[in-house]
Design a protein around this motif. Structure first.
Motif, mmCIF file in Angstrom:
data_model
loop_
_atom_site.group_PDB
_atom_site.id
_atom_site.type_symbol
_atom_site.label_atom_id
_atom_site.label_comp_id
_atom_site.label_asym_id
_atom_site.label_seq_id
_atom_site.Cartn_x
_atom_site.Cartn_y
_atom_site.Cartn_z
ATOM 1 N N GLU A 41 0.833 -1.211 0.000
ATOM 2 C CA GLU A 41 0.000 0.000 0.000
ATOM 3 C C GLU A 41 0.865 1.257 0.000
ATOM 4 O O GLU A 41 0.586 2.221 -0.718
ATOM 5 C CB GLU A 41 -0.923 -0.016 1.219
ATOM 6 N N LEU A 44 2.805 1.431 -3.588
ATOM 7 C CA LEU A 44 1.884 1.750 -4.682
ATOM 8 C C LEU A 44 1.318 3.153 -4.513
ATOM 9 O O LEU A 44 1.088 3.865 -5.486
ATOM 10 C CB LEU A 44 0.754 0.727 -4.751
ATOM 11 N N GLY A 45 1.086 3.557 -3.273
ATOM 12 C CA GLY A 45 0.601 4.913 -3.024
ATOM 13 C C GLY A 45 1.589 5.961 -3.483
ATOM 14 O O GLY A 45 1.208 7.011 -4.008
ATOM 15 N N GLU A 51 -3.594 7.608 -1.549
ATOM 16 C CA GLU A 51 -3.586 6.696 -0.408
ATOM 17 C C GLU A 51 -4.211 5.379 -0.827
ATOM 18 O O GLU A 51 -5.396 5.310 -1.160
ATOM 19 C CB GLU A 51 -4.358 7.312 0.764
ATOM 20 N N VAL A 52 -3.412 4.314 -0.824
ATOM 21 C CA VAL A 52 -3.836 3.009 -1.339
ATOM 22 C C VAL A 52 -4.253 2.099 -0.193
ATOM 23 O O VAL A 52 -3.587 2.049 0.851
ATOM 24 C CB VAL A 52 -2.694 2.351 -2.138
ATOM 25 N N SER A 53 -5.351 1.386 -0.395
ATOM 26 C CA SER A 53 -5.752 0.320 0.519
ATOM 27 C C SER A 53 -6.041 -0.927 -0.302
ATOM 28 O O SER A 53 -6.594 -0.848 -1.401
ATOM 29 C CB SER A 53 -6.983 0.725 1.336
ATOM 30 N N ILE A 54 -5.643 -2.101 0.242
ATOM 31 C CA ILE A 54 -5.803 -3.372 -0.462
ATOM 32 C C ILE A 54 -6.468 -4.362 0.489
ATOM 33 O O ILE A 54 -5.999 -4.554 1.621
ATOM 34 C CB ILE A 54 -4.434 -3.928 -0.923
ATOM 35 N N VAL A 72 -8.571 -3.298 -4.575
ATOM 36 C CA VAL A 72 -7.618 -2.184 -4.489
ATOM 37 C C VAL A 72 -8.367 -0.861 -4.625
ATOM 38 O O VAL A 72 -9.212 -0.698 -5.498
ATOM 39 C CB VAL A 72 -6.540 -2.308 -5.581
ATOM 40 N N ARG A 73 -8.015 0.078 -3.761
ATOM 41 C CA ARG A 73 -8.673 1.394 -3.768
ATOM 42 C C ARG A 73 -7.610 2.470 -3.574
ATOM 43 O O ARG A 73 -6.724 2.337 -2.736
ATOM 44 C CB ARG A 73 -9.715 1.455 -2.645
ATOM 45 N N VAL A 74 -7.715 3.538 -4.383
ATOM 46 C CA VAL A 74 -6.799 4.676 -4.255
ATOM 47 C C VAL A 74 -7.642 5.906 -3.931
ATOM 48 O O VAL A 74 -8.512 6.301 -4.720
ATOM 49 C CB VAL A 74 -5.992 4.905 -5.545
ATOM 50 N N SER A 83 -13.116 7.770 -5.660
ATOM 51 C CA SER A 83 -11.821 7.113 -5.642
ATOM 52 C C SER A 83 -11.594 6.317 -6.906
ATOM 53 O O SER A 83 -12.515 6.039 -7.679
ATOM 54 C CB SER A 83 -11.725 6.179 -4.426
#
Length: 445
Positions: A41, A44-45, A51-54, A72-74, A83
């Motif tokens: 995270e 990749l962020g 701000e990345v969450s996996i 995956v969410r940015v 997002s």
């Protein structure tokens, strides 16, 4: 020496194998899984500038060291903004970068990309994911009398071409599958009362670059729907070869012009635009600041009306074509040639504008209209200032027979003056503006 090298290769291979086993053992634990997800995270962020969450991440050894992530969410500021999401992402790491303590991607596969964009009536982008257009909106607010924002679509095309083919550093190869982007534009143009909803679906494509060969290629396909109109196929293709100009083309087929009305027409009851457009926009650029843009379009069943001075110009035809070559330079915009034609009438225009584009910019213009009849010639006089309109009308009324193959206007004036002529706000033509006409076998009564 050969034996020593063979032994060295064997030792390195064995070491990497043991390292892989150790990594697999460590990462199989819950602590290792959490550490890997947090590290993925973070890295990749940094690459995606968000701000990345996996939801779930796994490390696999296939074509190399790969990170497989799902859910995956940015997120981008401000909080609450839409997002960038993807159902599945596979990131293959560049092994040499790991040895140097860096996190770089050799390839990135993205399935189910989903992005929602919005531009508010105040010109605020959410999320701030499209810097070129956001900068243009800021320029417009800071300089209300400036007209550089009218060139925004050209500048965005040049910047997008430069980013895709030269500047992107996310990965050496990016593969997109089953992507979707929506865009709600509440401010398609200054003062527009209508919002326009765009929807791009079934996005699939590849972007690949080679530092060794100094090349890059992009190929993308999608279906695009505007304002609820039927979706049309869109194709994007581009290439970079060493020091040559970057080349990018965008092709669409059957796009309903009425859906684009809020971008091209003022909210005026006398303005209409209908028809189906098919064609290509081709871009060639050495850098972000300069480039050539060529339009090659055909328009079926076109029916357009535009207010022009005290009259309304109308174009109605089963088939029309529009071809245009533009050159954008830091100090100048050139319309090298614009030709709008149907089976009977052809408009031919050449122009040059000083930049930065303002109402006071000196503008050289030459335009001619060919294939018009006497009745259309009389209507042409309606757009002239008062004194010239009376003289022109009296001259045309005396024509008993013959042809007028073309009529046109040419001169060098400020852009403000040309706009005033088009709006019918002048009582006479400036001294540096001349009407021109060619005649054949004309007799006067």
């Amino acid at each position: 020496m050969r034996v020593r090298r063979s032994a060295l290769r064997a030792a390195v291979t064995l070491g990497l194998f043991l390292l892989g086993l150790a990594a697999g053992f460590i990462l199989s634990s819950s602590l290792g899984q959490r550490w890997m997800r947090e590290e993925a995270e973070l890295q990749l962020g940094s690459i995606l500038e968000g701000e990345v969450s996996i939801d779930h991440v796994a490390l696999r050894l296939r074509r190399g060291l790969e990170l497989h992530g799902t859910g995956v969410r940015v997120d981008y500021p401000p909080p609450g903004a839409d997002s960038l999401m993807a159902t599945r992402v596979v990131a293959r790491l560049r092994t040499t970068s790991l040895l140097l303590g860096r996190f770089q991607l050799a390839s990135l596969e993205v399935d189910g990309l989903a992005l929602a964009l919005r531009r508010s009536r105040d010109g605020v982008w959410s999320p701030p994911f499209f810097p070129p257009q956001a900068e243009l909106d800021a320029e417009r607010a800071a300089d209300p009398d400036g007209l550089e924002h009218e060139l925004g679509w050209m500048r965005v095309l040049l910047e997008a071409t430069s980013f895709l083919l030269r500047e992107q550093e996310i990965a050496d190869r990016i593969d997109l599958r089953a992507g979707r982007v929506t865009f709600l534009d509440e401010r398609p143009r200054e003062g527009a009362a209508r919002s326009v909803a765009h929807r791009m679906e079934n996005i699939r494509g590849t972007l690949e670059r080679s530092w060794l060969r100094d090349t890059a290629d992009v190929a993308v396909e999608a279906s695009w729907s505007v304002a609820g109109a039927p979706p049309v196929p869109v194709e994007v293709g581009g290439r970079r070869r060493g020091d040559e100009d970057l080349q990018l083309s965008v092709a669409a087929s059957g796009l309903e012009l009425a859906a684009l009305g809020p971008y091209t027409l003022a909210d005026d009851a006398d303005a209409e635009l209908a028809g189906a457009l098919s064609g290509v926009v081709a871009i060639a650029t050495p850098d972000r600041e300069r480039g050539r843009i060529e339009l090659d379009w055909s328009i079926d069943d076109v029916d357009a009306r535009f207010p022009f001075g005290e009259t309304t110009l109308r174009l109605a035809s089963t088939t029309s074509t529009l071809r245009c070559q533009l050159e954008l330079l830091p100090q100048r915009l050139r319309i090298e040639r614009l030709v709008l034609a149907d089976p009977s009438i052809e408009l031919d225009l050449v122009a040059g504008f000083e930049r930065p584009l303002r109402r006071a910019s000196r503008t050289q213009l030459r335009a001619s209209l060919a294939g018009i009849g006497l009745e259309q010639l009389r209507r042409f006089g309606d757009v002239l200032p008062g004194a010239e309109a009376a003289t022109f009308g009296g001259l045309v009324d005396r024509i008993q027979s013959g042809r007028v193959p073309s009529i046109g206007v040419a001169g060098r004036e400020t852009l403000r003056t040309w706009l005033a002529i088009a709006a019918g706000d002048r009582t006479s033509l400036p001294d540096d503006v001349r009407l021109r006409a060619s005649v054949e076998n004309v007799t006067f009564g």
